[in-house]
Design an enzyme around this catalytic site. Structure first.
Site, PDB file in Angstrom:
ATOM      1  N   CYS A   1      75.639  22.334  24.130  1.00  0.00           N
ATOM      2  CA  CYS A   1      75.836  22.811  25.507  1.00  0.00           C
ATOM      3  C   CYS A   1      74.567  22.920  26.354  1.00  0.00           C
ATOM      4  CB  CYS A   1      76.518  24.177  25.484  1.00  0.00           C
ATOM      5  SG  CYS A   1      78.206  24.052  24.888  1.00  0.00           S
TER       6      CYS A   1
ATOM      7  N   LYS B   1      50.187  41.639  27.888  1.00  0.00           N
ATOM      8  CA  LYS B   1      50.095  41.778  29.341  1.00  0.00           C
ATOM      9  C   LYS B   1      50.401  40.442  30.034  1.00  0.00           C
ATOM     10  CE  LYS B   1      49.092  43.292  33.405  1.00  0.00           C
ATOM     11  NZ  LYS B   1      50.056  44.125  34.110  1.00  0.00           N
TER      12      LYS B   1
HETATM   13  N1  LIG Z   1      46.802  45.762  41.232  1.00  0.00           N
HETATM   14  C1  LIG Z   1      47.766  45.820  40.340  1.00  0.00           C
HETATM   15  O1  LIG Z   1      48.950  46.033  40.658  1.00  0.00           O
HETATM   16  C2  LIG Z   1      47.445  45.668  38.878  1.00  0.00           C
HETATM   17  C3  LIG Z   1      48.404  46.060  37.914  1.00  0.00           C
HETATM   18  C4  LIG Z   1      48.082  45.922  36.568  1.00  0.00           C
HETATM   19  C5  LIG Z   1      46.838  45.419  36.192  1.00  0.00           C
HETATM   20  N2  LIG Z   1      45.951  45.034  37.146  1.00  0.00           N
HETATM   21  C6  LIG Z   1      44.636  44.545  36.711  1.00  0.00           C
HETATM   22  O2  LIG Z   1      43.712  45.615  36.865  1.00  0.00           O
HETATM   23  C7  LIG Z   1      42.437  45.123  37.262  1.00  0.00           C
HETATM   24  C8  LIG Z   1      42.025  45.780  38.558  1.00  0.00           C
HETATM   25  O3  LIG Z   1      42.907  45.396  39.581  1.00  0.00           O
HETATM   26  P1  LIG Z   1      42.848  46.073  41.019  1.00  0.00           P
HETATM   27  O4  LIG Z   1      43.976  45.488  41.800  1.00  0.00           O
HETATM   28  O5  LIG Z   1      42.769  47.567  40.880  1.00  0.00           O
HETATM   29  O6  LIG Z   1      41.437  45.509  41.549  1.00  0.00           O
HETATM   30  P2  LIG Z   1      40.708  45.814  42.948  1.00  0.00           P
HETATM   31  O7  LIG Z   1      40.081  44.558  43.385  1.00  0.00           O
HETATM   32  O8  LIG Z   1      41.644  46.532  43.883  1.00  0.00           O
HETATM   33  O9  LIG Z   1      39.579  46.875  42.561  1.00  0.00           O
HETATM   34  C9  LIG Z   1      38.470  46.554  41.788  1.00  0.00           C
HETATM   35  C10 LIG Z   1      37.386  47.578  42.096  1.00  0.00           C
HETATM   36  O10 LIG Z   1      36.330  47.395  41.147  1.00  0.00           O
HETATM   37  C11 LIG Z   1      35.132  47.703  41.845  1.00  0.00           C
HETATM   38  N3  LIG Z   1      33.985  47.214  41.090  1.00  0.00           N
HETATM   39  C12 LIG Z   1      33.441  45.979  41.045  1.00  0.00           C
HETATM   40  N4  LIG Z   1      32.360  45.980  40.237  1.00  0.00           N
HETATM   41  C13 LIG Z   1      32.217  47.248  39.768  1.00  0.00           C
HETATM   42  C14 LIG Z   1      31.299  47.884  38.897  1.00  0.00           C
HETATM   43  N5  LIG Z   1      30.268  47.217  38.345  1.00  0.00           N
HETATM   44  N6  LIG Z   1      31.464  49.193  38.611  1.00  0.00           N
HETATM   45  C15 LIG Z   1      32.477  49.874  39.150  1.00  0.00           C
HETATM   46  N7  LIG Z   1      33.394  49.328  39.992  1.00  0.00           N
HETATM   47  C16 LIG Z   1      33.257  48.030  40.284  1.00  0.00           C
HETATM   48  C17 LIG Z   1      35.326  47.035  43.210  1.00  0.00           C
HETATM   49  O11 LIG Z   1      34.406  47.549  44.169  1.00  0.00           O
HETATM   50  C18 LIG Z   1      36.766  47.455  43.489  1.00  0.00           C
HETATM   51  O12 LIG Z   1      36.824  48.683  44.167  1.00  0.00           O
HETATM   52  C19 LIG Z   1      42.590  43.603  37.337  1.00  0.00           C
HETATM   53  O13 LIG Z   1      42.183  43.043  36.113  1.00  0.00           O
HETATM   54  C20 LIG Z   1      44.078  43.412  37.553  1.00  0.00           C
HETATM   55  O14 LIG Z   1      44.513  42.145  37.059  1.00  0.00           O
HETATM   56  C21 LIG Z   1      46.207  45.169  38.483  1.00  0.00           C
END
Ligand SMILES: NC(=O)c1ccc[n+]([C@@H]2O[C@H](COP(=O)([O-])OP(=O)(O)OC[C@H]3O[C@@H](n4cnc5c(N)ncnc54)[C@H](O)[C@@H]3O)[C@@H](O)[C@H]2O)c1
Length: 450
Positions: free
Chosen positions: A270, A212
């Site tokens: 090169c 990743k």
């Molecule tokens: N956003 C993207 O495009 C993307 C793509 C691939 C991977 N990721 C990875 O996925 C993960 C999530 O990213 P995201 O953008 O969806 O995050 P985000 O911040 O949009 O959402 C995270 C959610 O988790 C919730 N949360 C926090 N503590 C919690 C708990 N104890 N129980 C349940 N929910 C809880 C928060 O309230 C929030 O709604 C990250 O690690 C990110 O790096 C994101």
């Protein structure tokens, strides 16, 4: 028949995953401490703005496939797979903040205490290599009082969606990676991805975690590379769009797996020469192009690491196998092996060199001139006889990879140390960088088993 899945974290990844898995016939419980997000999902509304998600959710809700709760125990009790997709932001200094992931593991583990039957915990949040083994699994075991691989499975399964095209990306991933040490029960987990079009890779959690980061680092690198070439083109009055369209049409060397094998430094007549000229011209134009400027120092760093690996053995009689910049050529200009030999000589090593393609007597022109400038006494170091070169060596440095490798491995004595530059390895005499927040899977397992 559909599976029952709980999704912890209703952000971009969690909401899209909820909508997409529910649309594939699975029953999904969305979990989030944010009551507004839970209420939205309960009403078949999307908690985030992303094309198609609301549509998928409202239809799945109408079919009774979507539930929402802030109660982790309720979600775990009603499902057989829990997916973690909470945020993993940076702290101010860049360090990965695992607070949310750790909280969720604690909650899921506590809920697992009271839940009979095998349960999968699938981490989809992006975490550094080693985290699943050193942090997630121990936390789940401690909080549940149960044993990973026996009572529940742990998997790292990275997400590759991009916001804006998230639903399409979810349904068309480049590949699906199942990183787990618990393959016995994985068939059930894979039913989630029965529809996936791309390849599926089974590997360790740490490999999956690293893929990743490699993907995201590479994507960022590509954007930055194209932008720096674009800036240079614009300043030089060259059409960057035409340049990059032609560039991209080469799927042999440019847009391909070529040059993407971790190993030793590049060399040859090169690449370094042309990068120097390009950087010099950029400097004349007062252009800051940090990526293009960083390439040669980065390359030199690999030579330094190669030298350090040899010196770390503590032995000084060195056989160098392969001197030219790549197998099948006698071209020594800018060969990183020549630089390596020069540094090792400066460190007091006694060196013998063998290369099937290089014989000093046959070298002519610029190639010969390069040798005369860099290691003029190379003639006394080169030998045509590999056995003779190996016989006096305490350390054998394998530079140019190729068919000779197998013969070499077979003929090494037990007292000889191999430094294979084609295989990146930590420098043995230095302490290995510990995984953030923990050690290796084996370390943590051994510690937990007492
Ligand atoms: N956003 C993207 O495009 C993307 C793509 C691939 C991977 N990721 C990875 O996925 C993960 C999530 O990213 P995201 O953008 O969806 O995050 P985000 O911040 O949009 O959402 C995270 C959610 O988790 C919730 N949360 C926090 N503590 C919690 C708990 N104890 N129980 C349940 N929910 C809880 C928060 O309230 C929030 O709604 C990250 O690690 C990110 O790096 C994101």
């Amino acid at each position: 028949m559909g599976l029952s899945v709980s999704i912890f974290g209703l952000g971009y990844v969690g909401a899209v995953t909820t909508a997409c898995l529910a649309s594939k016939g699975h029953t999904v419980w969305g979990v989030d401490p944010n009551s507004i997000k839970v209420a939205a999902l309960e009403n078949g509304r999307t908690p985030i703005a992303e094309a198609e998600v609301e549509d998928l959710l409202s239809r799945a809700k109408a079919m009774g496939r979507v539930f929402a709760t802030s109660n982790p125990q309720e979600a775990v009790a009603n499902t057989e797979i829990s997916i973690i997709s909470v945020g993993t932001p940076n702290l101010r200094n860049g360090r990965l903040d695992l607070t949310h992931v750790q909280d969720v593991c604690q909650q899921i583990g506590t809920a697992l205490r009271y839940k009979p039957g095998y349960h999968w915990v699938v981490l989809r949040s992006t975490v550094l290599p080693g985290t699943t083994d050193a942090v997630i699994t121990p936390l789940l075991e401690d909080s549940s009082g149960k044993c990973a691989g026996v009572d529940f499975g742990v998997c790292f399964n990275p997400e590759f969606l991009r916001e804006g095209t998230a639903v399409h990306d979810f349904f068309h991933p480049p590949f699906t990676i199942i990183g787990t040490h618990h393959p016995e029960h994985v068939a059930r987990l894979k039913e989630i991805y029965a529809w996936v079009p791309g390849a599926m890779f089974d590997t360790t959690p740490a490999n999956a975690e690293m893929v990743k980061y490699a993907c995201n680092a590479y994507h960022a690198l590509k954007v930055t590379f194209a932008n720096e070439i674009g800036v240079l083109c614009g300043t030089l009055g060259v059409d960057s769009k035409v340049v990059m369209e032609i560039f991209k049409s080469d799927t042999h060397l440019n847009i391909s797996g070529a040059y993407l094998n971790p190993g030793f430094a590049f060399g040859g007549s090169c690449l370094a020469k042309d990068l120097r000229a390009l950087n010099y011209r950029a400097g004349e134009l007062d252009l800051e192009l940090p990526l293009l400027r960083a390439i040669l120092p980065s390359n030199a760093g690999h030579i330094d690491r190669g030298v350090a690996r040899v010196l770390a053995t503590g032995k000084r009689d060195v056989a160098v196998i392969g001197l030219s910049f790549k197998m099948g050529t006698d071209d020594l200009r800018e060969s990183p092996m020549v630089h390596l030999v020069k540094s090792l000589l400066g460190e007091g090593c006694r060196i013998r060199i063998w290369d099937k393609d290089v014989a000093l007597g046959r070298l002519i022109g610029s190639n010969r001139a390069f040798i005369q400038e860099f290691i003029p006494h190379i003639g006394s170091l080169l030998s045509d006889d590999m056995d003779e070169v190996l016989s006096s060596a305490q350390v054998v440095v394998l530079g140019t990879n190729g068919p000779v490798r197998e013969k070499l491995l077979a003929s090494l004595r037990p007292d000889q140390v191999l430094v294979d530059l084609n295989t990146p390895e930590p420098i043995k005499s230095q302490p290995q960088a510990a995984v953030q927040d923990g050690g290796t899977w084996e370390d943590s397992r051994a510690a937990r088993l007492g």
